[in-house]
Design a protein around this motif. Sequence first.
Motif, PDB file in Angstrom:
ATOM      1  N   SER A 130     103.360  15.945   2.040  1.00 37.82           N
ATOM      2  CA  SER A 130     102.147  15.899   2.799  1.00 37.82           C
ATOM      3  C   SER A 130     102.184  16.591   3.995  1.00 37.82           C
ATOM      4  O   SER A 130     103.420  17.017   4.398  1.00 37.82           O
ATOM      5  N   TRP A 131     101.250  17.072   4.751  1.00 41.48           N
ATOM      6  CA  TRP A 131     101.226  18.029   5.818  1.00 41.48           C
ATOM      7  C   TRP A 131      99.999  18.047   6.580  1.00 41.48           C
ATOM      8  O   TRP A 131      98.965  17.581   5.919  1.00 41.48           O
ATOM      9  N   SER A 132     100.008  18.531   7.706  1.00 38.79           N
ATOM     10  CA  SER A 132      98.877  18.808   8.595  1.00 38.79           C
ATOM     11  C   SER A 132      98.845  20.061   9.402  1.00 38.79           C
ATOM     12  O   SER A 132      99.810  20.699   9.476  1.00 38.79           O
ATOM     13  N   GLY A 133      97.686  20.525   9.740  1.00 39.41           N
ATOM     14  CA  GLY A 133      97.524  21.740  10.364  1.00 39.41           C
ATOM     15  C   GLY A 133      96.333  21.903  11.537  1.00 39.41           C
ATOM     16  O   GLY A 133      95.228  20.803  11.279  1.00 39.41           O
ATOM     17  N   LEU A 134      96.188  22.580  12.432  1.00 43.24           N
ATOM     18  CA  LEU A 134      95.104  22.620  13.161  1.00 43.24           C
ATOM     19  C   LEU A 134      94.357  23.816  13.033  1.00 43.24           C
ATOM     20  O   LEU A 134      94.679  24.989  12.959  1.00 43.24           O
ATOM     21  N   ARG A 135      93.006  23.758  12.617  1.00 44.15           N
ATOM     22  CA  ARG A 135      91.966  24.693  12.414  1.00 44.15           C
ATOM     23  C   ARG A 135      91.485  25.220  13.572  1.00 44.15           C
ATOM     24  O   ARG A 135      90.977  24.339  14.457  1.00 44.15           O
ATOM     25  N   PRO A 136      91.522  26.242  13.594  1.00 48.46           N
ATOM     26  CA  PRO A 136      90.797  26.831  14.946  1.00 48.46           C
ATOM     27  C   PRO A 136      89.513  27.129  15.000  1.00 48.46           C
ATOM     28  O   PRO A 136      88.971  28.017  14.415  1.00 48.46           O
ATOM     29  N   GLN A 137      88.527  26.225  15.907  1.00 51.41           N
ATOM     30  CA  GLN A 137      86.939  26.351  15.767  1.00 51.41           C
ATOM     31  C   GLN A 137      86.393  27.047  16.997  1.00 51.41           C
ATOM     32  O   GLN A 137      86.831  26.644  18.084  1.00 51.41           O
ATOM     33  N   THR A 138      85.542  27.871  17.063  1.00 54.17           N
ATOM     34  CA  THR A 138      84.832  28.347  18.214  1.00 54.17           C
ATOM     35  C   THR A 138      83.771  27.555  18.205  1.00 54.17           C
ATOM     36  O   THR A 138      83.159  26.761  17.222  1.00 54.17           O
ATOM     37  N   PHE A 139      82.857  27.708  19.375  1.00 54.11           N
ATOM     38  CA  PHE A 139      81.840  26.682  19.386  1.00 54.11           C
ATOM     39  C   PHE A 139      80.623  26.935  18.544  1.00 54.11           C
ATOM     40  O   PHE A 139      79.834  26.118  18.033  1.00 54.11           O
ATOM     41  N   ASN A 140      80.656  28.281  17.881  1.00 49.82           N
ATOM     42  CA  ASN A 140      79.416  28.426  16.735  1.00 49.82           C
ATOM     43  C   ASN A 140      79.986  28.532  15.637  1.00 49.82           C
ATOM     44  O   ASN A 140      79.571  28.881  14.644  1.00 49.82           O
ATOM     45  N   GLN A 141      81.378  27.849  15.175  1.00 49.57           N
ATOM     46  CA  GLN A 141      82.110  27.811  14.110  1.00 49.57           C
ATOM     47  C   GLN A 141      82.206  29.221  13.213  1.00 49.57           C
ATOM     48  O   GLN A 141      82.398  29.175  12.349  1.00 49.57           O
ATOM     49  N   GLU A 145      99.948  16.504  15.291  1.00 46.50           N
ATOM     50  CA  GLU A 145     100.339  17.427  14.054  1.00 46.50           C
ATOM     51  C   GLU A 145     101.059  16.560  12.900  1.00 46.50           C
ATOM     52  O   GLU A 145     101.534  17.086  11.983  1.00 46.50           O
ATOM     53  N   GLN A 146     100.984  15.271  13.210  1.00 52.92           N
ATOM     54  CA  GLN A 146     101.507  14.372  12.095  1.00 52.92           C
ATOM     55  C   GLN A 146     100.467  13.841  11.208  1.00 52.92           C
ATOM     56  O   GLN A 146      99.231  14.242  11.347  1.00 52.92           O
ATOM     57  N   VAL A 147     100.760  13.363   9.896  1.00 52.49           N
ATOM     58  CA  VAL A 147      99.858  12.964   9.059  1.00 52.49           C
ATOM     59  C   VAL A 147      99.710  11.646   9.167  1.00 52.49           C
ATOM     60  O   VAL A 147     100.824  10.643   9.208  1.00 52.49           O
ATOM     61  N   SER A 148      98.629  11.100   9.228  1.00 52.01           N
ATOM     62  CA  SER A 148      98.269   9.446   9.316  1.00 52.01           C
ATOM     63  C   SER A 148      97.997   8.942   8.095  1.00 52.01           C
ATOM     64  O   SER A 148      97.738   9.323   6.957  1.00 52.01           O
ATOM     65  N   LEU A 149      98.266   7.439   8.091  1.00 54.99           N
ATOM     66  CA  LEU A 149      98.132   6.803   6.805  1.00 54.99           C
ATOM     67  C   LEU A 149      96.408   6.820   6.562  1.00 54.99           C
ATOM     68  O   LEU A 149      96.239   7.035   5.178  1.00 54.99           O
ATOM     69  N   ASN A 150      95.596   6.830   7.553  1.00 57.59           N
ATOM     70  CA  ASN A 150      94.309   6.644   7.365  1.00 57.59           C
ATOM     71  C   ASN A 150      93.910   8.148   6.615  1.00 57.59           C
ATOM     72  O   ASN A 150      93.027   8.200   5.709  1.00 57.59           O
ATOM     73  N   GLY A 151      94.540   9.021   7.133  1.00 62.52           N
ATOM     74  CA  GLY A 151      94.113  10.463   6.325  1.00 62.52           C
ATOM     75  C   GLY A 151      94.714  10.532   4.877  1.00 62.52           C
ATOM     76  O   GLY A 151      93.955  10.891   4.098  1.00 62.52           O
ATOM     77  N   VAL A 152      95.878   9.956   4.721  1.00 60.07           N
ATOM     78  CA  VAL A 152      96.370   9.961   3.357  1.00 60.07           C
ATOM     79  C   VAL A 152      95.230   9.126   2.476  1.00 60.07           C
ATOM     80  O   VAL A 152      94.852   9.533   1.338  1.00 60.07           O
ATOM     81  N   GLU A 153      94.875   7.985   3.041  1.00 57.56           N
ATOM     82  CA  GLU A 153      94.195   6.915   2.337  1.00 57.56           C
ATOM     83  C   GLU A 153      92.926   7.812   1.811  1.00 57.56           C
ATOM     84  O   GLU A 153      92.444   7.750   0.786  1.00 57.56           O
ATOM     85  N   THR A 154      91.974   8.581   2.900  1.00 58.96           N
ATOM     86  CA  THR A 154      90.761   9.290   2.811  1.00 58.96           C
ATOM     87  C   THR A 154      91.116  10.132   1.788  1.00 58.96           C
ATOM     88  O   THR A 154      90.207  10.060   0.756  1.00 58.96           O
ATOM     89  N   LEU A 155      92.161  10.960   1.492  1.00 60.73           N
ATOM     90  CA  LEU A 155      92.302  11.924   0.633  1.00 60.73           C
ATOM     91  C   LEU A 155      92.606  11.235  -0.845  1.00 60.73           C
ATOM     92  O   LEU A 155      92.061  11.836  -1.897  1.00 60.73           O
ATOM     93  N   LEU A 159      99.279  19.789  -7.541  1.00 61.95           N
ATOM     94  CA  LEU A 159      97.838  19.779  -7.251  1.00 61.95           C
ATOM     95  C   LEU A 159      97.970  19.587  -5.838  1.00 61.95           C
ATOM     96  O   LEU A 159      98.539  18.613  -5.197  1.00 61.95           O
ATOM     97  N   VAL A 160      97.193  20.310  -4.900  1.00 59.42           N
ATOM     98  CA  VAL A 160      96.899  20.148  -3.634  1.00 59.42           C
ATOM     99  C   VAL A 160      95.609  19.407  -3.300  1.00 59.42           C
ATOM    100  O   VAL A 160      94.573  19.853  -3.655  1.00 59.42           O
ATOM    101  N   ILE A 161      95.543  18.245  -2.619  1.00 56.43           N
ATOM    102  CA  ILE A 161      94.272  17.480  -2.273  1.00 56.43           C
ATOM    103  C   ILE A 161      94.247  17.853  -0.674  1.00 56.43           C
ATOM    104  O   ILE A 161      95.098  17.497  -0.081  1.00 56.43           O
ATOM    105  N   GLY A 162      92.784  18.390  -0.667  1.00 59.38           N
ATOM    106  CA  GLY A 162      92.510  18.484   0.942  1.00 59.38           C
ATOM    107  C   GLY A 162      91.289  18.270   1.191  1.00 59.38           C
ATOM    108  O   GLY A 162      90.387  18.074   0.335  1.00 59.38           O
ATOM    109  N   ALA A 163      90.733  18.310   2.192  1.00 60.35           N
ATOM    110  CA  ALA A 163      91.795  18.165   3.553  1.00 60.35           C
ATOM    111  C   ALA A 163      90.725  17.119   4.581  1.00 60.35           C
ATOM    112  O   ALA A 163      89.671  17.344   4.446  1.00 60.35           O
ATOM    113  N   THR A 164      91.478  16.501   5.282  1.00 62.42           N
ATOM    114  CA  THR A 164      90.594  15.932   6.463  1.00 62.42           C
ATOM    115  C   THR A 164      90.214  16.509   7.426  1.00 62.42           C
ATOM    116  O   THR A 164      90.629  17.760   7.369  1.00 62.42           O
TER     117      THR A 164
END
Length: 368
Positions: free
Chosen positions: A298-309, A269-279, A256-261
Amino acid sequence: MQKSYEVAVIGGGIIGSAIAYYLAKEQVDVAVLEEGQIGLKATSAAAGMLGAHSELENEVKAFFSFARYSQSLYSVLKEELYELSGIDLGFRKGGILKLAFSKRDKEKLAMVLAQPTVTWLEPEEVRNLEQEVAPNILGAAYIEEDINVLPARVCQAFAKGAQLYGASIVEHTKVLRIKKQQDMFQIETTKELIKAKRIVIASGVWSTPFFRQLGLQYEMIPVKGECIAVESAHFVLKHTIFHDKYYIVPRNNGELVIGATMQENDWSEQVSLNGVETLIQKAKALFPAIGQMNIKASWSGLRPQTFNQKPFIGYHPEDNAILFATGHYRNGVLLAPATGEMIASLILRRDVKQEWVEEFQVGGLFRR
Ligand SMILES: Cc1cc2nc3c(=O)[nH]c(=O)nc-3n(C[C@H](O)[C@H](O)[C@H](O)COP(=O)(O)OP(=O)(O)OC[C@H]3O[C@@H](n4cnc5c(N)ncnc54)[C@H](O)[C@@H]3O)c2cc1C
């Protein structure tokens, strides 16, 4: 001799690879220039939900029709790419249960529930589908048609398929600068100087320098997301469970994949303890039995967001030889096939639905 292509795609994530696939399939001489390896950035971090309805809180129209169309292309691609590349996309049916814990939650689902393909389920009906779901739910919107895939595999399959149709996949080659001289682009990379007649910027969250070099002032905003994967021999989840932008996605191998902060403007690009706790807290609130499972990764990634999403998919406002396909934010996996097909159609001067051209034009409808 300096290499020269009809089209150079900058970035080999799922978006760049999909574009290369659809172009190469039409015999266009295309190269993907990728700084690292194909599909290892945001694409590999994605959970792989093709949740066309998941983001549907405020808006139906063009975005939704594009998302639904893209989702439908996957049904064809799963066979087509498998036959061509031998890569299994991990296509999984089962649907999404969007849980409601309060009247307010149910109100927020109004847009989703207005779709003919979505059903409201009472708590007992939800439990008939998923016995171990949280006991305090008010019900759930059941979107039977939403599917999930393995994003890295999809990306690999697009890239391999493109290569088999004649595309060049050039890894470990970072694009540093792009200049236009006469009608050709000179692309300076860490390895060599490359020429192309047209360029497509598909560099995800790293697209900002290219906006600048090509005379535009837009910026890509990183929205960091963390996930964990868990496994257990005892509990099996058949449906994706979703609430308030968090989700638990079952994979074909039982994980099962639990996501995402969601952390805006965080480039780490590291995974933080706070992130894991929230998940973990969120997952236990949706599916209490998950507390007994074992963490596998556990892993992380950067979503690319524009100003209007909304993603920018289309021509540079002043030069049709420059195209952008970037800013896919939370939905790049879902939108990759339709994005690839749309960019290929624009390059080949084929018809594209006007409402999609307007919805995704670079800089938004009211350009800044
Ligand atoms: C935790 C998480 C969960 C997600 N879950 C989902 C989901 O379930 N469903 C969904 O649809 N979407 C999901 N997403 C969003 C999805 O992952 C992204 O929208 C998508 O991967 C964007 O793809 P991309 O190709 O634009 O970017 P990327 O995959 O980041 O690819 C961009 C590529 O460009 C390359 N590049 C950058 N600069 C250069 C340069 N100068 N020269 C050469 N190459 C360069 C990079 O190395 C990279 O490989 C999720 C994202 C995250 C982080």
